[in-house]
Scaffold this active site. Structure first.
Site, short mmCIF file in Angstrom:
data_model
loop_
_atom_site.label_atom_id
_atom_site.label_comp_id
_atom_site.label_asym_id
_atom_site.label_seq_id
_atom_site.Cartn_x
_atom_site.Cartn_y
_atom_site.Cartn_z
N ASP A 31 0.76 -1.13 -0.31
CA ASP A 31 0.29 0.36 -0.46
C ASP A 31 0.78 1.17 0.20
O ASP A 31 1.87 1.36 0.82
CB ASP A 31 -1.08 -0.22 1.01
CG ASP A 31 -2.31 0.72 1.33
OD1 ASP A 31 -3.27 0.69 1.15
OD2 ASP A 31 -2.40 2.29 1.26
N ILE A 32 0.47 2.11 -0.46
CA ILE A 32 1.49 3.20 -1.33
C ILE A 32 1.20 3.94 0.01
O ILE A 32 1.81 4.49 0.49
CB ILE A 32 0.40 4.26 -2.25
CG1 ILE A 32 2.02 5.18 -2.64
CG2 ILE A 32 -0.51 5.01 -1.94
CD1 ILE A 32 1.66 5.80 -4.29
N ASN A 87 -12.74 -3.38 2.01
CA ASN A 87 -13.87 -2.48 2.17
C ASN A 87 -14.57 -2.87 0.31
O ASN A 87 -13.91 -3.01 -0.35
CB ASN A 87 -13.81 -1.33 2.26
CG ASN A 87 -12.62 -0.82 3.07
OD1 ASN A 87 -12.77 -1.20 4.45
ND2 ASN A 87 -12.05 -0.24 3.05
N GLY A 93 -16.59 1.95 2.51
CA GLY A 93 -15.38 2.86 2.66
C GLY A 93 -14.20 2.62 1.78
O GLY A 93 -13.40 2.94 1.53
N GLN A 94 -14.68 2.11 0.64
CA GLN A 94 -13.94 1.61 -0.81
C GLN A 94 -13.92 2.70 -1.60
O GLN A 94 -14.24 3.66 -1.40
CB GLN A 94 -14.98 0.47 -1.22
CG GLN A 94 -13.64 0.36 -2.45
CD GLN A 94 -14.18 -1.25 -3.01
OE1 GLN A 94 -15.40 -1.81 -3.08
NE2 GLN A 94 -13.83 -1.52 -3.90
N HIS A 100 -9.38 -5.92 -3.88
CA HIS A 100 -8.62 -5.98 -2.87
C HIS A 100 -8.68 -6.52 -1.32
O HIS A 100 -9.30 -5.50 -0.89
CB HIS A 100 -7.36 -4.37 -2.60
CG HIS A 100 -8.15 -3.20 -3.01
ND1 HIS A 100 -9.20 -2.74 -3.15
CD2 HIS A 100 -8.30 -2.54 -1.48
CE1 HIS A 100 -9.24 -1.04 -2.75
NE2 HIS A 100 -8.81 -1.64 -1.43
N HIS A 102 -7.14 -6.16 1.78
CA HIS A 102 -5.69 -5.69 2.53
C HIS A 102 -5.41 -6.62 3.88
O HIS A 102 -6.20 -6.67 4.45
CB HIS A 102 -6.55 -4.18 3.37
CG HIS A 102 -6.54 -3.08 3.00
ND1 HIS A 102 -5.75 -1.97 2.87
CD2 HIS A 102 -7.85 -2.98 2.07
CE1 HIS A 102 -6.91 -0.95 1.47
NE2 HIS A 102 -7.54 -1.89 1.80
P1 AMP Z 1 -9.73 1.14 0.18
O1 AMP Z 1 -9.80 2.36 0.73
O2 AMP Z 1 -10.16 -0.26 0.74
O3 AMP Z 1 -10.08 1.20 -1.72
O4 AMP Z 1 -8.20 1.49 -0.31
C1 AMP Z 1 -8.00 2.02 -1.33
C2 AMP Z 1 -6.33 1.66 -0.85
O5 AMP Z 1 -4.74 1.60 -1.89
C3 AMP Z 1 -5.45 2.88 -0.26
O6 AMP Z 1 -5.13 1.77 1.18
C4 AMP Z 1 -4.32 3.66 -0.42
O7 AMP Z 1 -3.29 4.08 0.11
C5 AMP Z 1 -4.33 2.33 -2.22
N1 AMP Z 1 -3.77 2.50 -2.43
C6 AMP Z 1 -4.30 4.00 -4.05
N2 AMP Z 1 -3.35 4.00 -4.55
C7 AMP Z 1 -2.13 3.26 -4.34
C8 AMP Z 1 -1.17 2.86 -4.92
N3 AMP Z 1 -0.89 3.78 -6.74
N4 AMP Z 1 -0.12 2.15 -5.23
C9 AMP Z 1 -0.78 1.29 -3.91
N5 AMP Z 1 -1.68 1.56 -3.41
C10 AMP Z 1 -2.33 2.37 -3.49
#
Ligand code: AMP
Ligand code: ZN
Length: 116
Positions: A31-32, A87, A93-94, A100, A102
């Protein structure tokens, strides 16, 4: 595959990521914006919006992902356990609309739901 989906682009290697694992069906990457010392995501390569869109045809894929999670978590040093979060939809909260899981761990992981 979805042309403009961020995670499809990551799975295709069009947007760089810190890869954790890849095979024909799934891709995993850090995760970024991690919420814990280890925080990575496991995604199907084929575009699937969320669990809200999942049906029987996805059962084998989702089963594979869930059973792959502990293997990848151990490889990332999470021998003592980890948290999985999925999510689903705006109500869940997605933020990125490609399913994905986590996988989160290391450090102090508090109870997810606080009861008073
Ligand atoms: P969600 O809120 O469950 O949809 O999670 C989306 C996740 O994607 C968040 O934890 C972000 O930090 C992560 N995210 C968004 N853009 C990137 C990216 N380019 N590379 C890695 N993780 C990302
Ligand atoms: Zn996608």
């Amino acid at each position: 595959m979805s042309e403009h989906c961020l995670f499809c682009k990551i799975a295709r290697g069009e947007i760089p990521s810190r890869k954790v694992y890849e095979d024909d069906e799934v891709f995993a990457f850090h995760d970024i914006n991690p919420v814990a010392p280890v925080h990575f995501m496991l995604i199907p390569k084929r575009h699937l919006v969320s669990l809200l869109e999942a049906d029987e045809s996805h059962a084998a894929l989702l089963g594979r992902m869930l059973t792959l999670a502990p293997k990848l978590a151990r490889e990332q040093g999470l021998e003592n356990g980890f948290r999985t979060v999925i999510n689903s939809g705006r109500g869940g909260g997605q933020e990125v609309f490609h399913l994905h899981i986590h996988i989160i761990g290391g450090g102090n992981i508090p109870p997810m739901v606080k009861r008073s």
